[in-house]
Design an enzyme around this catalytic site. Sequence first.
Site, PDB file in Angstrom:
ATOM      1  CG  HIS A  25      -8.496  19.230  22.171  1.00 27.13           C
ATOM      2  ND1 HIS A  25      -7.769  20.234  22.772  1.00 27.13           N
ATOM      3  CD2 HIS A  25      -7.685  18.733  21.206  1.00 27.13           C
ATOM      4  CE1 HIS A  25      -6.569  20.320  22.206  1.00 27.13           C
ATOM      5  NE2 HIS A  25      -6.493  19.407  21.255  1.00 27.13           N
ATOM      6  CG  HIS A  27      -6.688  18.812  16.156  1.00 31.48           C
ATOM      7  ND1 HIS A  27      -6.115  20.049  15.947  1.00 31.48           N
ATOM      8  CD2 HIS A  27      -6.440  18.494  17.452  1.00 31.48           C
ATOM      9  CE1 HIS A  27      -5.534  20.454  17.076  1.00 31.48           C
ATOM     10  NE2 HIS A  27      -5.725  19.521  18.003  1.00 31.48           N
ATOM     11  CG  ASP A  29      -5.380  18.697  10.660  1.00 33.36           C
ATOM     12  OD1 ASP A  29      -5.914  18.638  11.776  1.00 33.36           O
ATOM     13  OD2 ASP A  29      -4.343  19.342  10.434  1.00 33.36           O
ATOM     14  N   GLY A 186       0.163  23.247  17.099  1.00 32.98           N
ATOM     15  CA  GLY A 186       1.475  22.996  16.519  1.00 32.98           C
ATOM     16  C   GLY A 186       2.518  22.784  17.603  1.00 32.98           C
ATOM     17  CG  HIS A 213      -3.113  22.869  21.332  1.00 33.86           C
ATOM     18  ND1 HIS A 213      -4.151  23.384  20.599  1.00 33.86           N
ATOM     19  CD2 HIS A 213      -3.123  21.521  21.117  1.00 33.86           C
ATOM     20  CE1 HIS A 213      -4.767  22.394  19.959  1.00 33.86           C
ATOM     21  NE2 HIS A 213      -4.161  21.256  20.268  1.00 33.86           N
ATOM     22  CD  GLU A 216      -0.304  17.701  23.147  1.00 31.90           C
ATOM     23  OE1 GLU A 216      -0.637  16.635  22.617  1.00 31.90           O
ATOM     24  OE2 GLU A 216      -0.419  18.811  22.578  1.00 31.90           O
ATOM     25  CG  ASP A 313      -5.263  15.642  20.314  1.00 29.64           C
ATOM     26  OD1 ASP A 313      -5.553  16.749  19.831  1.00 29.64           O
ATOM     27  OD2 ASP A 313      -4.085  15.303  20.546  1.00 29.64           O
TER      28      ASP A 313
END
Length: 371
Positions: A25, A27, A29, A186, A213, A216, A313
Amino acid sequence: MAIDQNDDARVQGVSIRELPKVSLHDHLDGAVRPETIIELADAISLEVPETDPGALADWFAERSDSGSLVEYLKTFDLTTAVMQTREGLTRVAREFVEDLAADGVVYGEVRWAPEQHLQGGLSLEDVVEAVQEGIEDGEDAVEAAGRDIRVGQLITAMRHTDRSLEIAKLAVEFRTRGAVGFDIAGPEDGFPAANHRAAFDYLASQFFPVTVHAGEAAGLDSIRSALIDGRALRLGHGVRIAEDLEVISREGEEVFVQLGDLARWVRDREIPLELSPSSNLQTGAIEQWGKELEDHPFDLLYQLGFAVTVNVDNRTQSRTSLTRELALLAETFEYDLGDLEAFQLNAAAAAFLSVEEREELIELIADGFAR
C-alpha cells in the site's frame, strides 16, 4: 536524495533496512521526493510553498498531521501538479522504484489514479505507459546496482468521480503490461464501493484482482461494501475492523475478545489488512482508540490472528519508509525478528501474483531473514 528514513533502525542487532520486505500500500503521488517536486515545478513555472527540499519535507509532514483524511488528501494537489507530463510521470515512477529498493523492498505494488494526470493533454493510456516506463527504468537501475526488485501497478479509480468502469477497463487492458490489480481511493466516507458496482462486476468477470480502500475514514459499513460490492481480496487500511471487536474480560495481561460476524469473516478468510500505522495516526483513522501508536489496534489484530501487513501509505506526507514503520512497531509493541518476518510473509502471500511467484517471494523472504 530521498527522505531520511531511519537508516540505522535495528531489531536484535539486525538492520531492518537490509531485510527483504514487501510493500503493498504505497501511493505514487504520495512518494515524490521533495527535491523532485521543486525541480519539476520550476520546469512548469509552478509556485511551491518551500524551495528548499528539507523545508518542503517539513511542510508536507506538518500539513498531513491534521487528524483528517480530507485535509491530508489536500497535500496531493501539489504532488499531482508536477505529474502531468510524460517526463514527470516517468521520473517519479523511476525514483519510486529506486527508493523502494534502497529501503530493502524486493516486491512492491504502486497505486495511483491515471484520471488525475490528464491536465497536460496526455490520454489515460499515455500516462499508464509513462509510469510503466519509469518502473522498468527503475528496475533496470536497481539491477545494475546489484539488487533485484519487482514492482506492479495498481490502477486506481477515484471513488468520488464517475470513471471507475472506464478505469477498470484500462486496468484490464494493461494486465500484461504492468498492471497487477485495481483499487478505488479518495474520500471514503459517503462514497461506498457500492457506487462502483458496475466496475467491480466487470473486474470480477475478467478475474482481475481488487483491493479497496475501506475502514479508514469510514467504519464497518465501508468494509462490508468493499467485500460484498467490491469483492475485495484485500482491504486498503481496514484498521476500523477493530470496531467489530468487543473486549469481554481481562485477566492480568490477557485480554479476551469477542469477534463480530464481519471481523470473524475477515480473520477466518485471511483477508489481508493493508495497515499503515503512521498514516492511520495522521488521518484520525484510529482516534476512537487514542492518538499514540501504542493505541493503534495493530497489535490486537495481530495477536487475534488477522492477516496484518505493514505499509507506508504515503512516504512523503508521512515522512516515512517501510523500515521506519517496522522500527516504530517493533519499539512500541516489543516485536522481534520473527514478528517482522510474519508481517512480510503475510504481505508476500497477499501479493497480486501467481501462486508460483508468491511461493518464490515467500522463499526469498524466509532466506533473507534466516541469514
